[in-house]
Design an enzyme around this catalytic site. Structure first.
Site, mmCIF file in Angstrom:
data_model
loop_
_atom_site.group_PDB
_atom_site.id
_atom_site.type_symbol
_atom_site.label_atom_id
_atom_site.label_comp_id
_atom_site.label_asym_id
_atom_site.label_seq_id
_atom_site.Cartn_x
_atom_site.Cartn_y
_atom_site.Cartn_z
ATOM 1 N N ASN A 1 3.626 5.229 -22.107
ATOM 2 C CA ASN A 1 4.738 5.060 -21.170
ATOM 3 C C ASN A 1 4.290 4.148 -20.033
ATOM 4 O O ASN A 1 3.117 4.101 -19.697
ATOM 5 C CB ASN A 1 5.124 6.436 -20.600
ATOM 6 C CG ASN A 1 6.275 6.361 -19.625
ATOM 7 O OD1 ASN A 1 7.283 5.685 -19.869
ATOM 8 N ND2 ASN A 1 6.154 7.056 -18.499
ATOM 9 N N SER B 1 1.281 2.045 -13.822
ATOM 10 C CA SER B 1 0.320 2.677 -14.734
ATOM 11 C C SER B 1 0.895 2.716 -16.131
ATOM 12 O O SER B 1 2.069 3.046 -16.315
ATOM 13 C CB SER B 1 0.066 4.134 -14.318
ATOM 14 O OG SER B 1 -0.212 4.260 -12.940
ATOM 15 N N HIS C 1 4.871 3.467 -15.987
ATOM 16 C CA HIS C 1 5.404 4.161 -14.814
ATOM 17 C C HIS C 1 5.105 3.343 -13.556
ATOM 18 O O HIS C 1 3.982 2.872 -13.371
ATOM 19 C CB HIS C 1 4.779 5.553 -14.704
ATOM 20 C CG HIS C 1 5.338 6.339 -13.559
ATOM 21 N ND1 HIS C 1 6.589 6.920 -13.605
ATOM 22 C CD2 HIS C 1 4.842 6.589 -12.322
ATOM 23 C CE1 HIS C 1 6.831 7.509 -12.443
ATOM 24 N NE2 HIS C 1 5.796 7.325 -11.651
ATOM 25 N N ASP D 1 4.809 12.417 -16.736
ATOM 26 C CA ASP D 1 3.901 11.363 -16.259
ATOM 27 C C ASP D 1 2.500 11.888 -15.943
ATOM 28 O O ASP D 1 1.864 11.449 -14.975
ATOM 29 C CB ASP D 1 4.494 10.656 -15.005
ATOM 30 C CG ASP D 1 5.854 10.060 -15.287
ATOM 31 O OD1 ASP D 1 6.069 9.555 -16.396
ATOM 32 O OD2 ASP D 1 6.725 10.107 -14.390
#
Ligand code: GRF
Length: 201
Positions: A106, A135, A108, A144
């Site tokens: 992912n 990140s 972020h 997260d």
């Protein structure tokens, strides 16, 4: 490796992966399909333009388990190895995440573990910190919270707003996301006790 991208909206991070692939920077990744959970997501147009098959799996008014099962079916049929969350605004069930342990990444817009969740820029500005960034991390069953793969930092100016900060960080997201995907699909990332090590050439 066969890669699925999941997105909910604009899809600029999806585009950065398409562009990196076209430039030959993702030699071990085949961007096989896009899944969106909103039928008006602009990411769909990007997939169409590049002939990438797109599946719409509506998440509204649907239980998480039902939604995840529908997605798992698509991922299974297409023999997907790696899942990329590119602005995908829906939390995946622990069952889903555990099935693809260390195979979902992912992007972020903060320096995790600081400011997880949906309002990273707002919370960053409110906290009055002097730097932020973005990140790429593995997805675990928290929000997260998974092991961080790459980060990039920006300084926060005196009159910074949510909008200026977002505009400043987005181009950096577009740099590190394809880079992390390349490292992952080239099997250069190891995860041990929740920490990432990257094999260098
Ligand atoms: C990005 O800021 C990303 O970090 C966050 O959601 C936003 C998605 O933007 N997770 P886009 O849809 O990739 O343009």
């Amino acid at each position: 490796m066969e890669v699925a991208v999941l997105a909910s909206g604009r899809g600029s991070n999806f585009q950065s992966i398409i562009d990196a692939s076209i430039r030959g920077e993702l030699p071990n990744a085949n961007i096989k399909l896009l899944i969106v959970n909103k039928k008006d997501a602009y990411a769909i147009e990007r997939a169409k333009k590049h002939n990438i098959p797109c599946y719409v799996v509506e998440s509204r008014n649907k239980k998480r388990t039902e939604f995840d099962l529908e997605m798992l079916e698509i991922l299974n049929i297409n023999k997907i190895d790696i899942i990329v969350l590119a602005g995908f605004m829906r939390i995946l069930s622990p069952r889903f995440v555990n099935k693809y342990k260390n195979k979902i990444i992912n992007i972020h817009p903060s320096l995790l573990p600081l400011f997880p969740g949906a309002h990273a820029h707002r919370e960053t500005i409110r906290a009055g910190v002097s730097e932020s960034g973005c990140s790429v991390h593995f997805v675990d069953d928290g929000v997260d919270t998974g092991p961080v793969i790459i980060q990039k930092t920006v300084a926060i100016d005196k009159n910074e707003t949510e909008k200026t900060l977002a505009d400043k960080i987005l181009p950096l997201e577009h740099q590190i996301f394809p880079k992390a995907l390349d490292l992952l699909t080239s099997q250069k990332i190891k995860v041990k006790k929740g920490k990432v090590t990257i094999e260098t050439d």
